[in-house]
Design a protein around this motif. Structure first.
Motif, short mmCIF file in Angstrom:
data_model
loop_
_atom_site.label_atom_id
_atom_site.label_comp_id
_atom_site.label_asym_id
_atom_site.label_seq_id
_atom_site.Cartn_x
_atom_site.Cartn_y
_atom_site.Cartn_z
N PHE A 15 1.01 -1.26 -0.01
CA PHE A 15 -0.21 0.04 0.14
C PHE A 15 0.78 1.30 0.09
CE2 PHE A 15 -3.54 -2.82 0.90
CZ PHE A 15 -4.60 -2.35 0.37
N SER A 16 1.98 1.14 0.61
CA SER A 16 2.77 2.43 0.64
C SER A 16 3.36 2.60 -0.89
CB SER A 16 4.20 2.15 1.45
OG SER A 16 3.53 2.24 2.92
N LEU A 17 3.58 1.60 -1.60
CA LEU A 17 4.05 1.69 -2.96
C LEU A 17 3.04 2.52 -3.67
CD1 LEU A 17 6.09 0.92 -5.14
CD2 LEU A 17 5.32 -1.18 -5.38
N THR A 18 1.74 1.81 -3.50
CA THR A 18 0.77 2.38 -4.40
C THR A 18 0.50 3.97 -4.01
OG1 THR A 18 -1.21 2.10 -3.01
CG2 THR A 18 -0.79 0.28 -4.40
N ILE A 19 0.59 4.19 -2.79
CA ILE A 19 0.40 5.86 -2.47
C ILE A 19 1.54 6.14 -2.96
CG2 ILE A 19 0.55 7.26 -0.33
CD1 ILE A 19 -0.95 5.25 1.10
N ALA A 20 2.91 6.03 -2.80
CA ALA A 20 3.99 6.40 -3.39
C ALA A 20 3.94 6.89 -4.71
CB ALA A 20 5.48 5.84 -3.01
N LEU A 21 3.12 6.06 -5.59
CA LEU A 21 3.13 6.22 -7.01
C LEU A 21 1.97 7.15 -7.22
CD1 LEU A 21 3.89 2.56 -8.32
CD2 LEU A 21 5.56 4.81 -8.27
N ALA A 22 0.60 6.90 -6.64
CA ALA A 22 -0.64 7.41 -7.24
C ALA A 22 -0.94 8.92 -6.61
CB ALA A 22 -1.90 6.92 -6.55
N LEU A 75 2.30 12.45 3.66
CA LEU A 75 2.12 10.87 3.37
C LEU A 75 2.90 10.32 2.21
CD1 LEU A 75 0.56 8.57 4.28
CD2 LEU A 75 -1.13 9.06 2.67
N TRP A 76 3.18 11.20 1.37
CA TRP A 76 4.30 10.55 0.09
C TRP A 76 5.50 10.32 0.56
CZ3 TRP A 76 8.21 12.63 -2.45
CH2 TRP A 76 8.76 12.20 -3.65
N PRO A 77 5.99 11.32 1.34
CA PRO A 77 7.39 10.99 1.93
C PRO A 77 7.40 9.81 2.90
CG PRO A 77 6.99 13.27 2.20
CD PRO A 77 5.81 12.67 1.76
N LEU A 78 6.65 9.83 3.63
CA LEU A 78 6.47 8.57 4.68
C LEU A 78 6.41 7.26 3.88
CD1 LEU A 78 3.94 9.86 7.54
CD2 LEU A 78 6.34 9.34 7.74
N SER A 79 5.51 7.24 2.80
CA SER A 79 5.07 6.04 2.14
C SER A 79 6.61 5.57 1.45
CB SER A 79 4.29 6.43 1.04
OG SER A 79 3.14 6.60 1.56
N VAL A 80 7.30 6.61 0.97
CA VAL A 80 8.59 6.18 0.53
C VAL A 80 9.50 5.64 1.65
CG1 VAL A 80 10.81 7.20 -0.55
CG2 VAL A 80 8.64 7.90 -1.31
N ALA A 81 9.78 6.41 2.88
CA ALA A 81 10.52 5.91 3.92
C ALA A 81 9.65 4.45 4.45
CB ALA A 81 10.20 7.12 5.11
N LEU A 98 3.39 4.00 11.67
CA LEU A 98 2.17 4.53 12.67
C LEU A 98 1.67 6.00 12.33
CD1 LEU A 98 0.73 4.26 15.46
CD2 LEU A 98 2.81 5.31 16.61
N MET A 99 2.86 6.79 11.79
CA MET A 99 2.56 7.98 11.15
C MET A 99 1.70 7.71 10.05
SD MET A 99 5.52 10.51 12.11
CE MET A 99 6.59 9.61 11.25
N ALA A 100 2.06 6.99 9.03
CA ALA A 100 1.41 6.83 7.86
C ALA A 100 -0.07 6.35 7.97
CB ALA A 100 2.22 5.95 7.00
N GLY A 101 -0.39 5.18 8.86
CA GLY A 101 -1.58 4.57 9.28
C GLY A 101 -2.59 5.57 9.81
#
Length: 167
Positions: A15-22, A75-81, A98-101
């Motif tokens: 899901f972090s990958l989908t957020i990082a792309l979308a 959220l985008w930087p958190l998803s990459v992290a 935790l922060m991204a969730g």
């Protein structure tokens, strides 16, 4: 518990990958100038809106524009992290999860609340958004329940060493 952790990590990375792309490629088109995006990406967004009948993306209300800015800046930087941290086994990945969730679950609560309140969301659109709310819960639990250092290997705190009897 090991299998559950592996599944939670896989969900967080996916899901972090989908957020990082979308987030930068599709969601940001609603708040950034269209001239920044090539025609194929603009066509992708138009296809998505038509295929899923996403009325919020077609004409985003003001609150959704705020959610898109939040996704881009936070959220985008958190998803990459998250992707790096989970795959590399970094301890701090629990904090970013935790922060991204929390960020994702809060945004999804507002979006799903609007969808259910308006009655305009079709089941196919809900099936696309609900997993992101579930991801938020999984990421929060992953962040809260991650392994911490065992007491024997943990660095003693100054308070605990001050209590030791001096000889």
């Amino acid at each position: 518990m090991g299998f559950v952790s592996i599944v939670a990590d896989a969900v967080v990375v996916l899901f972090s990958l989908t957020i990082a792309l979308a987030a930068p490629l599709i969601g940001a088109q609603s708040v950034l100038p269209g001239s920044l995006y090539p025609a194929p990406l603009q066509d992708l967004k138009r296809w998505y809106v038509a295929a899923f009948d996403d009325y919020l993306m077609a004409q985003p209300p003001a609150f959704l524009l705020g959610v898109f800015w939040l996704e881009l800046t936070f959220l985008w930087p958190l998803s990459v992290a998250n992707i790096y941290g989970v795959l590399a086994g970094r301890r701090w990945a629990a904090t970013t999860c935790l922060m991204a969730g929390v960020c994702t679950l809060t945004s999804m609560a507002a979006i799903l609340g609007e969808m259910s309140g308006s009655g305009r969301a079709k089941p196919r659109l809900l099936q696309l958004y609900i997993p992101y709310a579930e991801f938020g819960v999984i990421a929060i639990l992953r962040g809260l329940c991650s392994r911490s250092a065992s007491p024997s290997t943990a660095t003693p705190s100054p308070a605990s060493s001050a209590r030791k009897k001096r000889v």
